[in-house]
Write a protein that holds these residues in place. Structure first.
Motif, PDB file in Angstrom:
ATOM      1  N   THR A  72       0.856  -1.186   0.000  1.00  0.00           N
ATOM      2  CA  THR A  72       0.000   0.000   0.000  1.00  0.00           C
ATOM      3  C   THR A  72       0.895   1.239   0.000  1.00  0.00           C
ATOM      4  O   THR A  72       1.770   1.380   0.866  1.00  0.00           O
ATOM      5  N   VAL A  73       0.684   2.129  -0.981  1.00  0.00           N
ATOM      6  CA  VAL A  73       1.486   3.347  -1.101  1.00  0.00           C
ATOM      7  C   VAL A  73       0.580   4.561  -0.956  1.00  0.00           C
ATOM      8  O   VAL A  73      -0.381   4.720  -1.726  1.00  0.00           O
ATOM      9  N   VAL A  74       0.862   5.394   0.029  1.00  0.00           N
ATOM     10  CA  VAL A  74       0.150   6.656   0.226  1.00  0.00           C
ATOM     11  C   VAL A  74       1.103   7.789  -0.147  1.00  0.00           C
ATOM     12  O   VAL A  74       2.221   7.852   0.370  1.00  0.00           O
ATOM     13  N   THR A  75       0.664   8.667  -1.041  1.00  0.00           N
ATOM     14  CA  THR A  75       1.507   9.762  -1.514  1.00  0.00           C
ATOM     15  C   THR A  75       0.867  11.106  -1.185  1.00  0.00           C
ATOM     16  O   THR A  75      -0.303  11.339  -1.507  1.00  0.00           O
ATOM     17  N   VAL A  76       1.644  11.965  -0.540  1.00  0.00           N
ATOM     18  CA  VAL A  76       1.228  13.340  -0.281  1.00  0.00           C
ATOM     19  C   VAL A  76       2.102  14.227  -1.172  1.00  0.00           C
ATOM     20  O   VAL A  76       3.314  14.306  -0.957  1.00  0.00           O
ATOM     21  N   PRO A  77       1.533  14.872  -2.178  1.00  0.00           N
ATOM     22  CA  PRO A  77       2.360  15.585  -3.154  1.00  0.00           C
ATOM     23  C   PRO A  77       3.019  16.838  -2.592  1.00  0.00           C
ATOM     24  O   PRO A  77       2.678  17.315  -1.500  1.00  0.00           O
ATOM     25  N   ARG A  78       3.928  17.365  -3.332  1.00  0.00           N
ATOM     26  CA  ARG A  78       4.696  18.553  -2.971  1.00  0.00           C
ATOM     27  C   ARG A  78       3.786  19.692  -2.502  1.00  0.00           C
ATOM     28  O   ARG A  78       2.798  20.032  -3.162  1.00  0.00           O
ATOM     29  N   GLU A  79       4.108  20.264  -1.346  1.00  0.00           N
ATOM     30  CA  GLU A  79       3.457  21.430  -0.758  1.00  0.00           C
ATOM     31  C   GLU A  79       1.995  21.208  -0.370  1.00  0.00           C
ATOM     32  O   GLU A  79       1.312  22.150   0.047  1.00  0.00           O
ATOM     33  N   VAL A  87       4.556   5.447   3.071  1.00  0.00           N
ATOM     34  CA  VAL A  87       3.972   6.781   3.122  1.00  0.00           C
ATOM     35  C   VAL A  87       5.030   7.745   2.592  1.00  0.00           C
ATOM     36  O   VAL A  87       6.084   7.932   3.208  1.00  0.00           O
ATOM     37  N   ASP A  88       4.754   8.340   1.433  1.00  0.00           N
ATOM     38  CA  ASP A  88       5.715   9.188   0.720  1.00  0.00           C
ATOM     39  C   ASP A  88       5.221  10.632   0.783  1.00  0.00           C
ATOM     40  O   ASP A  88       4.207  10.980   0.164  1.00  0.00           O
ATOM     41  N   VAL A  89       5.932  11.471   1.544  1.00  0.00           N
ATOM     42  CA  VAL A  89       5.522  12.858   1.755  1.00  0.00           C
ATOM     43  C   VAL A  89       6.467  13.770   0.986  1.00  0.00           C
ATOM     44  O   VAL A  89       7.676  13.791   1.249  1.00  0.00           O
ATOM     45  N   GLY A  90       5.927  14.527   0.026  1.00  0.00           N
ATOM     46  CA  GLY A  90       6.731  15.351  -0.852  1.00  0.00           C
ATOM     47  C   GLY A  90       7.290  16.587  -0.168  1.00  0.00           C
ATOM     48  O   GLY A  90       6.912  16.930   0.961  1.00  0.00           O
ATOM     49  N   PRO A  91       8.198  17.296  -0.843  1.00  0.00           N
ATOM     50  CA  PRO A  91       8.822  18.491  -0.266  1.00  0.00           C
ATOM     51  C   PRO A  91       7.795  19.514   0.199  1.00  0.00           C
ATOM     52  O   PRO A  91       6.797  19.769  -0.490  1.00  0.00           O
ATOM     53  N   MET A  92       8.008  20.059   1.395  1.00  0.00           N
ATOM     54  CA  MET A  92       7.201  21.121   1.981  1.00  0.00           C
ATOM     55  C   MET A  92       5.758  20.710   2.277  1.00  0.00           C
ATOM     56  O   MET A  92       4.933  21.550   2.628  1.00  0.00           O
ATOM     57  N   ALA A  93       5.438  19.434   2.149  1.00  0.00           N
ATOM     58  CA  ALA A  93       4.080  18.952   2.426  1.00  0.00           C
ATOM     59  C   ALA A  93       3.899  18.697   3.921  1.00  0.00           C
ATOM     60  O   ALA A  93       4.873  18.585   4.676  1.00  0.00           O
TER      61      ALA A  93
END
Length: 372
Positions: free
Chosen positions: A98-105, A129-135
């Protein structure tokens, strides 16, 4: 991907994705000496065959996305390399991740809740859980039901991002769960973890942290309550490999009943190149009855003399008789006095749970434990 032969430190020397690179534990190894291997029911030696005993469902925030992917996805295993045999077994055996992605900012408008439900069988899992830059994001891992389960959870926190995680181990009484949580923290990023372990026959959770650039901050907090016969084990590793990063670890537990056993291992490594590190770790155990046992082992390995701060503390003991006497002298019955002391012991930690419904749920669970 094979064995990493470059030693990490005298505390953690092997990392590999391949099960064969790790010998089957015997219980004499330092990393396994507190764990009752017979109660792992084959998770440690490859005999636990998959029977599909866990379902993962995600209530995702609208600003984030969720996917189910295979092992070939290049994001899987990017942030973490297994550090023991069970972790490697879980990595080589899971069917879907399971991959959860929170995009940049992006800033999530509500907590992302990952529900892990055991249905009675054996299973292996993987969550990223992949949290993008500044998110910014809040994630809740909620474990319930009955299962024989081993998994790895990766938290990849990019530059300037903030990730807050609450992980609840609220399993049925017969569940066995062995899990590794690893956070990779980028430049000026913040990772805050709150672990609550209450249910299960045996739970062994290994949170770890690594840094990729200066300015990273990790705050690892834990609360556990062990009842008769339960084995609750937390093994932490904070690996400072770059300059000017911070970490703080605070775990507290209560134990009651014959055979209740809590294990806390806190490993912090400050490498030669990690100048300016500021770190502290604390473990406290409150033993409420005869027959309960707490093992607490803080380890601090410092390979440079240029640190901003480094320390650790550990203590285990019974309820202070003077506290109980003070409350009873003011007309408070013994059981209520005992409850108030335990509440005070956990109060500062509970305030750090930023999701109100989770905080209330944990408080109710502690009440239920005390009522037994």
């Amino acid at each position: 991907m094979g064995l990493d032969t470059k030693p990490l430190s005298t505390l953690h020397e092997i990392s590999s994705y391949n099960v064969a690179d790790f010998p089957v534990p015997t219980g004499r190894e330092e990393e396994w000496r507190f764990t009752p291997l017979s109660r792992l029911r084959g998770l440690h030696n490859g005999k636990a065959e998959i029977t599909g005993g866990v379902v993962v469902e995600v209530d995702v925030a609208p600003e984030a996305t969720v996917e189910t992917v295979g092992r070939e996805d290049p994001r899987i295993g990017r942030a973490y390399v297994p550090a023991d045999r069970v972790s490697a077994q879980a990595y080589s055996s899971f069917e879907k991740a399971t991959v959860v992605t929170v995009p940049r900012e992006a800033v999530t408008s509500k907590p992302i809740v990952i529900n892990v439900r055991g249905t009675g069988g054996a299973a292996y899992g993987h969550i990223l859980v992949d949290v993008g830059p500044m998110a910014q994001a809040v994630v809740v891992l909620d474990h319930r039901g009955g299962a024989l389960y081993a998994d790895n959870v990766e938290f990849d926190v990019a530059e300037g991002a903030t990730l807050k995680v609450v992980s609840l181990q609220d399993w049925d009484d017969d569940a066995v769960h062995v899990s590794h949580h690893h956070a990779r923290i980028g430049k000026d990023a913040t990772f805050r973890s709150f672990v609550v372990t209450l249910g299960g026959d045996l739970v062994r959770l290994s949170p770890s942290v690594s840094y990729t650039a200066p300015g990273g901050e990790a705050d690892l907090t834990g609360l556990y309550f062990a009842d008769a016969g339960q084995h609750l084990e937390h093994r932490l590793l904070v690996d400072h490999t770059v300059p000017n990063c911070r970490s703080n670890v605070t775990y507290k537990g209560a134990l009651q009943g014959d055979g209740a056993h809590a294990v806390w291992i806190g490993d912090v490594i400050i490498r030669a190149e990690a100048e300016g590190t500021d770190t502290y770790e604390l473990n406290r155990n409150l033993i409420l009855t005869d027959g309960a046992r707490a093992d607490s082992v803080p380890n601090l390995e410092i390979l440079t003399g240029e640190v901003a701060g480094a320390g650790h503390a550990s203590a285990s003991g019974r309820i202070d008789d003077e506290q109980i006497f003070y409350l009873q002298a003011r007309g408070i019955p013994f059981q209520e006095a005992r409850r108030l002391v335990v509440h005070g012991f956990f109060a500062q930690l509970l305030e750090k749970i930023e999701v109100p419904e989770i905080r209330e749920r944990v408080l109710s669970a502690v009440e239920a434990e005390l009522a037994r």
